[in-house]
Scaffold this active site. Structure first.
Site, short mmCIF file in Angstrom:
data_model
loop_
_atom_site.label_atom_id
_atom_site.label_comp_id
_atom_site.label_asym_id
_atom_site.label_seq_id
_atom_site.Cartn_x
_atom_site.Cartn_y
_atom_site.Cartn_z
N GLN A 24 -6.71 -2.10 -7.39
CA GLN A 24 -6.17 -2.92 -6.52
C GLN A 24 -5.62 -4.21 -6.88
OE1 GLN A 24 -4.44 -0.83 -4.34
NE2 GLN A 24 -5.20 -1.92 -2.33
N SER A 25 -4.90 -4.99 -6.95
CA SER A 25 -4.42 -6.22 -8.12
C SER A 25 -4.97 -7.22 -7.08
CB SER A 25 -2.99 -6.46 -7.68
OG SER A 25 -1.92 -5.33 -8.02
#
Length: 660
Positions: free
Chosen positions: A24-25
């Site tokens: 996930q960023s």
């Protein structure tokens, strides 16, 4: 399961491990977008459907909360690339291309590794073989689309942000002392203590003209500076901290304190291992709107402060404390060429330490080399002149002004006590309102009340201690004593028992620094404590060699001997006559040669040429080289030595070659 995809999975793929990469960023996405994380973990089942056992499927989720912009900061991705390159992976699984990479270069490097190691790639749409041209084409398109998607989203968000910033309407974090009101406008902090503290810091900078001295003076008064917490659970809370040099510089350089809206003051440099924020010069800022909101100083004063900070940054060395050396301006001398502090060098001469001031630039080139004797004498004379009863009376008037400023500072400290008193009263009020039967809550509130009372008591004690320390009341008797000391100051300064270190300390109370510029005369720009300046012109110091000038009688004697002898021969004649240099040294050919050049006396060579003697080449053209040497041996004509290295000139003779 799709038969087409099953055909891509071979036994050699199943013999190796399957790697499920999850990312996930940002940490915010990990918390807020949990469904995406669940979908990624669910791909493990798809790997099992293709034939990999649960033990063979290795989940790599070290990069949760990591952006894909930089592979160097993603340890999980590096581990995945290593396993693929070592041939340990039969398949790489990810929910979509953007989870693995967000730029084409990084994506194609991963494809190349998978192709070389015969590793498959799986996403939500199916399985791909990087060695198959059709699969390779489709994967390349997915990578390009993913990169374009990132660019489009970024431009869309940044475009609106920059547009709002250009108008000065983008709300950004404010420094301590400024707040947003209900309408979103920037106003001065309503807290009077905050306002007075910031005003006082800028006042100290006006007085001292130096950020370092302003910060030091601020901290010597034991005043804390306000700061707003920018992150965490205490975000927005006002705290009071000691002012550090970095924070002080930031306050002076922040245009918001001058009422200006500024955006884009720093730039983010993207590196292989992440990003680094770097300050930009003012001309590169995205937006700068002076006089946009109320400030603590005017925009004109802000610009003047920036010029002064830039000038002061040239003097990077820290002033050293007085030491025992004889150089009076040790730590105070500044080079008038480059603006750096000059270093002190000493040399021994007849048992005495002779100082000189030197300045070396970064390229190790010497800006200035200045003898210290004349400068130190001029400064000593000037200090004695200015320390008079009249100047001391002025100092006493300044002392009264400082007393008034002390009262102002004391009021700021007293407001801190009022703040602690308010917090203690608030804690008392909370305790008194609680139900006495609710002992758990009552005990906690009582403890909090006691802590606030202790903090109030300690602040009161510190205030009284600081006030007693700084009370500077000067009565009439003390004034008379100080005036009497002033009358005796010249004798105190000249007293041999007064050490040079003590003189430097006394000088430090009067002079801030001295900028030295060497020209026809020595220009001394003296900056006194308090900001007053004075320029003195001093004769250039006489070099030691000038003090050892050879007498005119000896120079005349050398001039006469050069008509007949070389430099070494002249030195031998002088020594034979018992003549020495001014320092008692024996004359040598080198000393004679240096004196001849310095006094611009004609050399032995020039004297012989003026009398008509010829060189060997000139004689050779006239009668032949062999004939010249033969004629000298036979005594038909003479040669004269013009130096001590077998250099000769020849007397011309009107003879014929056949006669030799």
């Amino acid at each position: 399961m799709n038969t087409k995809y099953n055909q891509l999975v071979k036994s050699h793929h199943l013999s190796r491990n399957a790697y499920l990469y999850i990312r996930q960023s940002t940490h915010k996405q990990v918390i807020d977008h949990q469904e995406s994380t669940k979908r990624q973990y669910a791909l493990k089942q798809k790997g099992q459907d293709f034939g990999w056992s649960s033990a063979q499927i290795i989940t790599i989720d070290d990069d949760l909360g990591q952006s894909a912009k930089f592979s160097g900061t993603r340890e999980g991705f590096q581990q995945l690339a290593y396993e693929v390159s070592m041939g340990n992976a039969g398949i790489v699984m990810g929910i979509e291309v953007s989870r693995l990479a967000r730029n084409n270069a990084e994506w194609h490097r991963l494809l190349e590794l998978c192709a070389l190691s015969k590793t498959l790639i799986l996403d939500e749409d199916g399985v791909y073989d990087p060695n198959d041209i059709n699969c390779r084409l489709l994967l390349g398109l997915k990578g390009a689309i993913s990169e374009m998607e990132l660019h489009t989203m970024s431009r869309r968000m940044l475009g609106g942000l920059f547009s709002k910033a250009t108008r000065g309407e983008l709300a950004i974090a404010l420094p301590a002392g400024l707040v947003y009101d209900e309408l979103g406008s920037v106003q001065l902090d309503p807290d009077k203590q905050v306002q007075d503290t910031i005003h006082l810091f800028f006042e100290y900078y006006r007085q001292t003209g130096s950020a370092r001295r302003a910060i030091r003076k601020f901290n010597e008064q034991n005043i804390k500076f306000p700061r707003r917490v920018q992150r965490g659970s205490r975000k927005g809370e006002l705290i009071w901290v000691k002012l550090c040099p970095t924070s002080g510089q930031s306050i002076l350089k922040n245009p918001r304190y001058a009422g200006a809206y500024a955006y884009g003051r720093s730039n983010i440099n993207h590196l292989s291992k992440g990003s680094k924020r770097q300050k930009q010069p003012q001309e590169l800022w995205h937006t700068l709107i002076p006089r946009k909101h109320p400030g603590y100083i005017s925009w004109e004063e802000y610009e003047e402060n920036q010029k002064r900070l830039k000038e002061n940054s040239k003097v990077q060395q820290i002033k050293s404390p007085p030491r025992e050396g004889t150089a009076l301006l040790q730590g105070l001398a500044i080079c008038g060429v480059c603006g750096q502090r000059m270093t002190v060098h000493y040399r021994l001469e007849k048992g005495k330490s002779i100082p000189s001031y030197r300045c070396y630039r970064k390229d190790n080139q010497c800006c200035q080399f200045i003898l210290g004797k004349g400068i130190d004498e001029a400064i000593s004379k000037r200090v004695i002149e200015i320390i008079t009863p009249m100047t001391l009376n002025i100092a006493l008037e300044v002392q009264k002004e400082l007393q008034a400023r002390f009262e102002e500072v004391d009021q700021i400290r007293y407001k801190e006590i009022e703040r602690f008193r308010y917090e203690a009263e608030l804690a008392k009020s909370r305790y008194m309102k609680v139900d006495p039967n609710n002992r758990l809550v009552a005990t906690t509130l009582e403890t909090d009340w006691n802590e606030k009372l202790k903090a109030q008591e300690k602040a009161q004690e510190d205030h009284e201690k600081q006030r007693r320390k700084e009370m500077l009341e000067i009565n009439e008797e003390q004034t008379k004593q100080i005036l009497a000391i002033t009358q005796d100051f010249p004798s105190l300064w000249r007293n041999p028992k007064t050490s040079q270190q003590d003189r430097k300390r006394l000088l430090g109370f009067v002079i801030e620094d001295v900028t030295i510029t060497k020209s026809e005369n020595m220009i001394l720009s003296i900056r006194y404590k308090g900001g007053a300046q004075e320029i003195l012109a001093v004769n250039n110091p006489i070099h030691n060699s000038e003090l050892k000038k050879t007498g005119s009688e000896i120079i005349e004697k050398i001039d006469g001997l050069l008509n007949q002898f070389t430099d070494n021969q002249v030195a031998e004649h002088l020594t034979a006559q018992g003549i020495t240099t001014q320092t008692g040294l024996k004359f040598t050919g080198k000393i004679v040669r240096e004196l001849r050049k310095k006094k611009k006396l004609k050399s032995r060579y020039d004297r012989l040429r003026e009398s008509g003697l010829l060189t060997l080449e000139e004689m050779g053209h006239r009668i032949g080289i062999k004939t010249v040497n033969k004629g000298v041996k036979q005594g038909l004509f003479k040669k004269e030595a013009y130096d001590d290295k077998n250099g000769f000139l020849y007397h011309p003779m009107d003879v014929h070659e056949n006669a030799l």
